[in-house]
Structures are given as C-alpha cells and as structure tokens.
Design a protein around this motif. Structure first.
Motif, PDB file in Angstrom:
ATOM      1  N   ASN A 196      35.119  66.657  79.928  1.00 13.51           N
ATOM      2  CA  ASN A 196      35.591  68.045  79.842  1.00 13.51           C
ATOM      3  C   ASN A 196      36.749  68.282  80.814  1.00 13.51           C
ATOM      4  O   ASN A 196      36.528  68.444  82.014  1.00 13.51           O
ATOM      5  CB  ASN A 196      34.431  68.989  80.156  1.00 13.51           C
ATOM      6  CG  ASN A 196      34.911  70.403  80.342  1.00 13.51           C
ATOM      7  OD1 ASN A 196      35.804  70.858  79.627  1.00 13.51           O
ATOM      8  ND2 ASN A 196      34.338  71.103  81.303  1.00 13.51           N
ATOM      9  N   PHE A 205      39.085  61.543  72.053  1.00 14.09           N
ATOM     10  CA  PHE A 205      40.481  61.955  72.217  1.00 14.09           C
ATOM     11  C   PHE A 205      40.653  63.429  71.820  1.00 14.09           C
ATOM     12  O   PHE A 205      41.292  64.210  72.535  1.00 14.09           O
ATOM     13  CB  PHE A 205      41.369  61.047  71.353  1.00 14.09           C
ATOM     14  CG  PHE A 205      42.834  61.380  71.428  1.00 14.09           C
ATOM     15  CD1 PHE A 205      43.531  61.245  72.623  1.00 14.09           C
ATOM     16  CD2 PHE A 205      43.514  61.825  70.317  1.00 14.09           C
ATOM     17  CE1 PHE A 205      44.878  61.558  72.705  1.00 14.09           C
ATOM     18  CE2 PHE A 205      44.862  62.142  70.380  1.00 14.09           C
ATOM     19  CZ  PHE A 205      45.545  62.011  71.584  1.00 14.09           C
ATOM     20  N   VAL A 206      40.048  63.805  70.716  1.00 10.33           N
ATOM     21  CA  VAL A 206      40.137  65.198  70.246  1.00 10.33           C
ATOM     22  C   VAL A 206      39.472  66.136  71.248  1.00 10.33           C
ATOM     23  O   VAL A 206      39.985  67.213  71.574  1.00 10.33           O
ATOM     24  CB  VAL A 206      39.492  65.334  68.846  1.00 10.33           C
ATOM     25  CG1 VAL A 206      39.369  66.790  68.435  1.00 10.33           C
ATOM     26  CG2 VAL A 206      40.294  64.559  67.816  1.00 10.33           C
ATOM     27  N   ILE A 264      39.055  65.671  74.471  1.00 11.77           N
ATOM     28  CA  ILE A 264      39.872  65.779  75.686  1.00 11.77           C
ATOM     29  C   ILE A 264      41.026  66.762  75.440  1.00 11.77           C
ATOM     30  O   ILE A 264      41.298  67.639  76.257  1.00 11.77           O
ATOM     31  CB  ILE A 264      40.384  64.387  76.118  1.00 11.77           C
ATOM     32  CG1 ILE A 264      39.218  63.564  76.686  1.00 11.77           C
ATOM     33  CG2 ILE A 264      41.500  64.505  77.149  1.00 11.77           C
ATOM     34  CD1 ILE A 264      39.561  62.133  77.025  1.00 11.77           C
ATOM     35  N   LEU A 265      41.691  66.614  74.294  1.00 14.49           N
ATOM     36  CA  LEU A 265      42.793  67.520  73.971  1.00 14.49           C
ATOM     37  C   LEU A 265      42.302  68.965  73.889  1.00 14.49           C
ATOM     38  O   LEU A 265      42.951  69.884  74.396  1.00 14.49           O
ATOM     39  CB  LEU A 265      43.426  67.122  72.626  1.00 14.49           C
ATOM     40  CG  LEU A 265      44.447  66.006  72.661  1.00 14.49           C
ATOM     41  CD1 LEU A 265      45.016  65.791  71.268  1.00 14.49           C
ATOM     42  CD2 LEU A 265      45.581  66.322  73.625  1.00 14.49           C
ATOM     43  N   ALA A 266      41.143  69.158  73.246  1.00 14.02           N
ATOM     44  CA  ALA A 266      40.623  70.518  73.065  1.00 14.02           C
ATOM     45  C   ALA A 266      40.284  71.160  74.407  1.00 14.02           C
ATOM     46  O   ALA A 266      40.593  72.333  74.641  1.00 14.02           O
ATOM     47  CB  ALA A 266      39.388  70.479  72.165  1.00 14.02           C
ATOM     48  N   THR A 267      39.651  70.379  75.294  1.00 14.55           N
ATOM     49  CA  THR A 267      39.274  70.965  76.585  1.00 14.55           C
ATOM     50  C   THR A 267      40.511  71.182  77.461  1.00 14.55           C
ATOM     51  O   THR A 267      40.571  72.141  78.234  1.00 14.55           O
ATOM     52  CB  THR A 267      38.219  70.101  77.313  1.00 14.55           C
ATOM     53  OG1 THR A 267      38.687  68.752  77.406  1.00 14.55           O
ATOM     54  CG2 THR A 267      36.894  70.124  76.592  1.00 14.55           C
ATOM     55  N   LEU A 268      41.501  70.290  77.327  1.00  8.18           N
ATOM     56  CA  LEU A 268      42.764  70.506  78.052  1.00  8.18           C
ATOM     57  C   LEU A 268      43.431  71.795  77.562  1.00  8.18           C
ATOM     58  O   LEU A 268      43.947  72.586  78.364  1.00  8.18           O
ATOM     59  CB  LEU A 268      43.718  69.335  77.804  1.00  8.18           C
ATOM     60  CG  LEU A 268      43.758  68.228  78.854  1.00  8.18           C
ATOM     61  CD1 LEU A 268      44.696  67.124  78.405  1.00  8.18           C
ATOM     62  CD2 LEU A 268      44.186  68.767  80.217  1.00  8.18           C
ATOM     63  N   ALA A 269      43.407  72.001  76.259  1.00  7.24           N
ATOM     64  CA  ALA A 269      43.984  73.216  75.683  1.00  7.24           C
ATOM     65  C   ALA A 269      43.239  74.444  76.209  1.00  7.24           C
ATOM     66  O   ALA A 269      43.865  75.461  76.560  1.00  7.24           O
ATOM     67  CB  ALA A 269      43.914  73.158  74.159  1.00  7.24           C
ATOM     68  N   GLN A 325      41.726  74.681  79.033  1.00  2.53           N
ATOM     69  CA  GLN A 325      42.150  74.855  80.430  1.00  2.53           C
ATOM     70  C   GLN A 325      43.458  75.650  80.487  1.00  2.53           C
ATOM     71  O   GLN A 325      43.609  76.575  81.287  1.00  2.53           O
ATOM     72  CB  GLN A 325      42.327  73.466  81.055  1.00  2.53           C
ATOM     73  CG  GLN A 325      43.198  73.416  82.288  1.00  2.53           C
ATOM     74  CD  GLN A 325      42.386  73.342  83.571  1.00  2.53           C
ATOM     75  OE1 GLN A 325      41.185  73.083  83.546  1.00  2.53           O
ATOM     76  NE2 GLN A 325      43.035  73.605  84.685  1.00  2.53           N
ATOM     77  N   THR A 342      44.162  72.559  87.546  1.00  2.00           N
ATOM     78  CA  THR A 342      44.521  71.208  87.094  1.00  2.00           C
ATOM     79  C   THR A 342      44.455  70.174  88.222  1.00  2.00           C
ATOM     80  O   THR A 342      43.820  69.120  88.043  1.00  2.00           O
ATOM     81  CB  THR A 342      45.903  71.234  86.416  1.00  2.00           C
ATOM     82  OG1 THR A 342      45.854  72.200  85.370  1.00  2.00           O
ATOM     83  CG2 THR A 342      46.259  69.879  85.834  1.00  2.00           C
TER      84      THR A 342
END
Lengths: 233, 292
Positions: free
Chosen positions: B39, B98-99, B101-106, B108, B224
């Motif tokens: 996450n 991968f998806v 990680i991208l979703a949780t980064l988004a 954030q 971050t």
C-alpha cells in the motif's frame, strides 16, 4: 443434505467439470473416485466456492453462496483441502483454535471439541505447542482433519487425505473417518485409491474427464477392472 | 575523529526518527501480510495523522492527547474507506500487484491534493507533548518528544505482538498471511481481515504522524518521503515482518542521521537508498524475513 445439480467449471478454455449431479445424504459416506486430472478436486473447490462454477449447490435445503468459502464454512460445510492447508508456522494448538474460529476459539464448547479431537488423534495432544510444519506428513493430516472437526461440521469433505502418507497412517485416519461417519457425520471423500475409499463408502461416483462416468454401490463391485473401465471411459 | 557526545546525540536522534520509519514500515507489513498488497498510500496516513491533530487543536481547541486519539481513529476509518473504495474493487477483480501499487499511489496523490486545497501549502505544527528542557545524559540532550516517540513505539510494538500472538483475531490475521484460502476454509472472513489490516495500518501511520509532527512539521506533501522511508524500513527488516520493519526503521534512521552530520543534509536520501541497495545485494531477505 448436499445436492449438487448441473455443476460445471472451466479453467480458461478447458472444461474441468461438465454438468455434474451428485448427492450426499444424511449419515452417508460418499466417495468420489477417478484418475488424476479427472476434476475431483475441482468438484470440491466448486462446492466450496473456491473455483467459479455454474450450476446449483444446496445444503440442507438452501443454496450455498457461490463465491464465499468462509460463508460456506460457517454453514457447516468444511473441507480438508488437498495438501492439507495447515498453517505451518503456527503451533498445533493455534491451528486447532482457528478451526473453532466460528465459536470464538474459547469457552466450554471449545474445550469439549478440543477434548474430542484429541481423543480421536492422541498424537496431537503431545504436539500442541509444536509448530505444525515441523510434524510428519501423517501428523499434519491428522491435524488437518482434527482442525476441520473443531468446526463441528455438518458435512465433512476431504480431498485425497491419503496422498503421500504411509499405509499405516492412512489406515488410522480412514478408521477414524469411518467411526465419525458411523456416529452420524456425513462425509464426501475424494480419493484416488479406490479400494481404500470403497472399503468405507456407502456409495461412490466415478468421475472421468470432468463428467460423472458412473455411480456405483461398493458392495456390487466385483473387480477393480470394472472401475478402471469407467476411469478411461 | 567524531566527538563521542556528538555521536551519542546522532544515535539518539537517529533512533527516534527510525522509530517513526519503523511504525510506517509495520503499517506496510500488516497490510501485506493480510492481503499481499503493498500500500503506497501509507504516507498519506502519516500526513493525515499530524494534520488532523493540528486541525482539531487549532479549530476546536481540543487538548493534545484527545486530538491525537481522535486523529488516530479518524485516520483508521479513512484507511477502511481507502480499502473499500480503491483496494477492494481491484482485489475482487484479482488485480495484479502492479495495478494495486499504481492505485494506492494515485490515492496518495488524491489525498495530498485534497489536503492542499483544504489547508494550503504552509507547514503546520503542534506543540511538544511535554514542554520541559531536555534531559542531559553525559552531554547528550534527549528531548522529551524523543522519549515519547521511542516509548510509544515500544508500547505499540509490544501491543501489536500481543495482538498477533495472543488474540484469536490476531491469529486469524496471521493465518490469512500464511494461506488465505485455508483461512477462508476455517470460516475466517478474509476480506474483513483486509479491512481490519487497513484500519490498523492507517492507525499506526496516524500515530507516527502525530508523534513526529512536534519535532518537525507537517504539510500536505510530507507523506511521500515518509512512505519511501517506511517502505525501505520494511524491506530492510524483511518484508512482512513487523519487528523486522521496526529494526529496519532504526537502522535507516541512524544511517540517515550519520550521513547528515558526516556528509551534509543532502546525503540523507543517498544514505537511505544505500542502505536499501546494500540489503538488496547482500541480504535480500532482510534482517528477519524470507522474501516473498
């Protein structure tokens, strides 16, 4: 008790089960036999909602949810999976406690169930504080069955409990299952070793290529060549 | 040669900030263990912890402790909301790591930007918990806030350990980490455990944010860097091992403190990444873990 109707399952383009019909009555021990890759494990996984499938599965008159193994387990349908599924880094006591998760893993009811399981498998009593992964294969299988019994199942399903075990241990486990069934616990047993399963079963289904090839009465089987014919049908 | 007193001071400061990294790292582990998800919105929880406490104190005049407790609960609820709105729909569709990680980064980034719109870009801070001069031990000054950070972190680690080892729910969460399918077969609500892991993890992040804000500051964009440090702490400790993540955080904090005083503040991130690379090269399983 368990009524499976027109159950089908696919893995991508491969049809693993095709319109399976199967029943397990109260107090029955029903065996599912068949060669490797016939779809026996997929059948149990589909009943438990672990594999997506179509068709209808009812238990005690009501439909089982299609994609929630935990909800199905809470209804009293308990599976001992192939490979046992024990929590190897946890102790035997912790594994058994998790089997009784639905009653909170404690209290008088838990103590009574634990005592019952330890009386069935006395070897587990000596191993309670040992990590489950450090036990022998046979002891792990006893733990897997014992953990399932901690849930006080209304239907017990087992996927190849004899796999990789010494004949003496297999006999011990099967004797225990036979005794539990005689006490009224319905059992659906998936097993490759037909003679072993048929010794205890009231009825048996032979599955080949994802289809029910035959429903047999173990007492009417005159030779295993007869069964083998269904295997390769 | 470095003055021993100076070195002691660096160690104390490094351990203190390392405890914060450790708590964030544990947050990564708790969610990863319950779900296999990394996450990357973990830093948002840290920022939200400090910022919510600040807003509660500044806008409502709540006492510090009450603000901290409420902030932790609010962020825990937001953690569950993140799980329900972002993670769960993807998890149900068997999305790849991968998806996720991208979703949780988004997520954030969305949280950061929302906070920017709400409170602006100026840093905020809250008062230290104990407003007394630092304790001096052999020339090393130990501020009370550092003691709060270390003390609360140790208490949290012990409480988490007791939760995972001694309670049925904690054991069920461990079971989910070992084998989700087998856990479901015991009647354990695996998706409920996922929500609980997000609540726990968000709460830990919020406490870390609440503890660290008096010593630094908080702003919409502090999440971050904290998330990166916490992630490195989790890897150094052995991903999925809460105690390892805590120790990894301390190693990271001390390494950064040493690098800052030896080479200058610009080397802080170099130190963090060097520690990460050293572990990846020479001990990829981390301090306590087996890599998954």
């Amino acid at each position: 008790m368990l009524d499976v109707k027109q159950l089908s399952a696919r893995y991508g383009h491969v049809e693993a089960l095709h319109l399976i019909d199967l029943t397990v009555g109260a107090n029955e021990l029903v065996a599912v036999l068949g060669p490797n890759g016939a779809g026996k494990s997929t059948l149990l996984r589909s009943i438990m909602g672990l594999t997506s499938s179509s068709g209808r599965v009812t238990f005690a008159g009501t439909a089982l949810p299609r994609r929630s193994a935990s909800a199905i387990a809470r209804r009293g349908v308990v599976l001992v999976p192939e490979g046992r599924g024990i929590f190897a880094p946890m102790t035997v006591a912790e594994n058994l406690q998790l089997g009784a998760y639905q009653i909170g893993g404690g209290g008088a009811e838990f103590a009574a169930r634990l005592q019952h399981v330890l009386s069935l498998f006395p070897r587990l009593k000596e191993r309670l504080s040992q990590t489950a992964g450090s036990m022998s294969g046979g002891e792990q299988q006893m733990l897997a069955v014992g953990r399932a019994l901690m849930a006080k199942p209304k239907l017990l399903m087992l996927d190849e409990p004899s796999l990789g075990l010494a004949p003496k241990v297999v006999a011990e486990i099967m004797e225990t299952l036979g005794r539990l069934n005689a006490e009224g616990l319905p059992i659906l047993l998936v097993e490759q070793k037909a003679p072993l399963a048929l010794k205890f079963a009231h009825r048996a289904y032979v599955i080949a290529n994802g289809r029910v090839a035959a429903e047999v009465n173990p007492r009417e089987i005159k030779s295993y060549d007869e069964l083998a014919r269904y295997y390769f049908s | 040669m470095i003055d021993p007193t100076y070195l002691g001071q660096i160690l104390v400061n490094g351990i203190s900030v390392g405890c914060i990294y450790g708590l964030i790292g544990i947050g990564f582990c708790v969610i990863y263990n319950a779900s296999g998800i990394v996450n990357f919105a973990q830093g948002a929880f840290v920022m939200l912890g400090g910022m919510t406490a600040y807003l509660l104190i500044a806008k409502t005049g709540l006492p510090l402790l009450a603000a901290g407790v409420i902030a932790t609960l609010v962020v825990a609820v937001l953690g569950v909301a993140l799980e329900r709105l972002v993670v769960r729909p993807l998890w149900d569709r068997n999305a790849t790591m991968f998806v996720m990680i991208l979703a949780t980064l988004a997520a954030q980034i969305v949280v950061e930007r929302a906070m920017l719109l709400m409170v602006g870009d100026q840093p905020k801070s809250i008062a230290v918990f104990t407003d007394l001069p630092p304790i001096r031990i052999g020339g090393v000054a130990i501020g009370y806030q550092l003691l709060w950070i270390i003390g609360v972190s140790v208490v949290l680690i012990s409480a988490l350990n007791a939760f995972f080892q001694r309670t049925l729910v904690g054991r069920a969460m461990r079971a989910c980490a070992i084998d989700r399918e087998a856990a479901a077969l015991q009647g354990i609500n695996v998706s409920g455990m996922l929500a609980l892991s997000f609540a726990l993890s968000a709460g830990l992040g919020a406490i870390a944010g609440f503890l660290v804000t008096p010593t630094q500051y908080t702003a919409y964009n502090v999440g971050t860097p904290f998330a990166i440090s916490g992630f490195i702490a989790a890897i150094v400790g052995g991903f999925g091992r809460p105690l390892g993540a805590f120790l990894g955080g301390i190693i990271l904090g001390v390494s950064q403190a040493l690098a800052v005083v030896t080479f200058g503040s610009g080397m802080k991130n170099v130190a963090a990444l060097s520690v990460l690379l050293l572990f990846l090269f020479f001990r990829p399983t981390g301090l306590l873990g087996t890599a998954k």
